[in-house]
Motif scaffolding. Structure first.
Motif, short mmCIF file in Angstrom:
data_model
loop_
_atom_site.label_atom_id
_atom_site.label_comp_id
_atom_site.label_asym_id
_atom_site.label_seq_id
_atom_site.Cartn_x
_atom_site.Cartn_y
_atom_site.Cartn_z
N VAL A 147 38.74 42.37 40.89
CA VAL A 147 39.76 43.96 41.17
C VAL A 147 39.94 44.72 41.76
O VAL A 147 41.15 45.24 41.93
CB VAL A 147 39.39 44.24 39.07
CG1 VAL A 147 40.48 45.37 39.09
CG2 VAL A 147 39.52 43.02 38.36
N GLN A 148 38.61 45.75 42.07
CA GLN A 148 38.54 46.78 43.15
C GLN A 148 39.04 46.29 44.45
O GLN A 148 39.41 47.82 45.03
CB GLN A 148 37.03 47.26 43.00
CG GLN A 148 36.45 47.85 41.92
CD GLN A 148 35.04 48.23 42.03
OE1 GLN A 148 34.53 47.35 43.17
NE2 GLN A 148 34.64 48.61 40.93
N ASN A 149 39.34 44.92 45.05
CA ASN A 149 39.67 44.90 46.38
C ASN A 149 41.08 44.38 45.89
O ASN A 149 41.56 43.83 47.41
CB ASN A 149 38.92 44.11 46.99
CG ASN A 149 37.41 45.03 47.35
OD1 ASN A 149 37.56 45.98 48.00
ND2 ASN A 149 36.68 44.78 46.52
N ALA A 150 41.78 43.85 45.08
CA ALA A 150 43.43 43.79 44.79
C ALA A 150 44.23 44.78 44.54
O ALA A 150 43.96 44.91 43.36
CB ALA A 150 43.23 42.01 44.18
N SER A 151 44.97 44.22 44.74
CA SER A 151 46.69 45.02 43.63
C SER A 151 46.88 44.46 42.72
O SER A 151 46.10 43.18 42.12
CB SER A 151 47.94 45.11 44.03
OG SER A 151 48.40 43.21 44.34
N TYR A 177 40.87 32.64 46.54
CA TYR A 177 39.75 32.78 47.52
C TYR A 177 39.39 33.99 47.94
O TYR A 177 38.74 34.00 48.52
CB TYR A 177 39.83 30.90 48.76
CG TYR A 177 39.13 31.35 49.09
CD1 TYR A 177 37.54 31.15 48.55
CD2 TYR A 177 38.93 31.29 50.10
CE1 TYR A 177 36.33 30.25 49.30
CE2 TYR A 177 37.61 31.03 51.41
CZ TYR A 177 35.80 30.83 50.06
OH TYR A 177 34.97 30.50 50.79
N SER A 178 41.14 34.05 48.86
CA SER A 178 41.11 35.15 49.30
C SER A 178 40.36 36.22 48.61
O SER A 178 39.28 37.87 49.18
CB SER A 178 42.30 36.10 49.44
OG SER A 178 42.53 37.01 50.47
N ALA A 179 40.72 36.66 47.87
CA ALA A 179 40.21 38.10 46.21
C ALA A 179 38.71 37.23 46.55
O ALA A 179 37.88 38.55 46.48
CB ALA A 179 40.86 37.71 45.10
N LEU A 180 38.03 37.05 46.23
CA LEU A 180 36.56 35.92 45.93
C LEU A 180 36.17 36.76 46.81
O LEU A 180 35.04 37.24 46.71
CB LEU A 180 36.60 34.07 46.13
CG LEU A 180 35.08 33.98 45.79
CD1 LEU A 180 34.60 34.66 44.53
CD2 LEU A 180 35.15 32.56 45.64
N LEU A 181 36.21 35.73 48.39
CA LEU A 181 36.05 36.97 49.91
C LEU A 181 35.50 38.28 49.82
O LEU A 181 34.72 38.63 50.43
CB LEU A 181 36.27 36.25 50.91
CG LEU A 181 36.23 34.93 50.94
CD1 LEU A 181 37.03 34.06 52.24
CD2 LEU A 181 34.70 34.64 51.34
N ARG A 182 36.32 39.33 49.48
CA ARG A 182 36.78 40.83 48.86
C ARG A 182 35.83 41.00 48.52
O ARG A 182 35.80 41.90 48.69
CB ARG A 182 37.99 41.20 49.02
CG ARG A 182 38.65 41.07 50.06
CD ARG A 182 40.12 41.19 49.37
NE ARG A 182 41.46 40.63 49.33
CZ ARG A 182 42.51 40.31 48.94
NH1 ARG A 182 43.13 41.89 48.99
NH2 ARG A 182 42.59 39.20 48.73
N ILE A 183 35.38 40.69 47.20
CA ILE A 183 34.52 41.06 46.85
C ILE A 183 33.30 41.31 47.49
O ILE A 183 32.64 42.56 47.58
CB ILE A 183 33.34 39.15 45.84
CG1 ILE A 183 33.88 39.58 44.38
CG2 ILE A 183 31.86 40.27 45.18
CD1 ILE A 183 33.73 38.42 43.76
N TRP A 184 32.57 40.58 49.19
CA TRP A 184 32.00 40.80 49.65
C TRP A 184 32.51 41.55 51.24
O TRP A 184 32.02 42.09 51.87
CB TRP A 184 30.72 39.46 50.14
CG TRP A 184 30.07 39.10 49.06
CD1 TRP A 184 28.66 39.43 48.78
CD2 TRP A 184 30.42 37.41 48.68
NE1 TRP A 184 28.67 38.54 47.08
CE2 TRP A 184 30.01 37.76 46.77
CE3 TRP A 184 32.18 37.31 48.56
CZ2 TRP A 184 30.34 37.07 46.06
CZ3 TRP A 184 32.20 35.73 46.97
CH2 TRP A 184 31.05 35.87 46.01
#
Length: 97
Positions: A2-6, A65-72
């Motif tokens: 959530v922190q890295n996605a609109s 997958y894009s949002a998943l990668l942005r966790i890190w």
């Protein structure tokens, strides 16, 4: 995620998030040596693997997958030092002890 996605982008990841939660909750613990992984395979989409074996249908939403990668790797990573290490941007300390 959530922190890295609109809000709009995160909404598109919900099916994938629910699917991963379902897979993880079906197996409460792993034995030593077992592992989960999530891979993006072009033409197949995101695949959740347990010990290298696919778990259910692929996750079709590319935003997942894009949002998943942005966790890190996102602007607000879960661990800034890990992000830097993954990207090879760890800065050396100045000075000597």
């Amino acid at each position: 995620m959530v922190q890295n996605a609109s809000s709009e982008e995160f909404a598109k990841t919900i099916n994938g998030v629910l699917r991963v939660a379902e897979i993880f909750s079906s197996r409460k613990s792993l034995s030593a040596g077992e592992h989960y992984s999530i891979d993006f395979i072009p033409g197949t989409d995101s695949v959740v693997l347990l010990n290298g074996k696919p778990q259910g249908a692929p996750i079709k939403e590319p935003e997942f997958y894009s949002a998943l990668l942005r966790i890190w790797l996102g602007k607000l990573p879960a661990d800034e030092q890990l992000k830097n290490a993954l990207l090879g941007t760890v800065k050396e300390r100045s000075g000597r002890s």
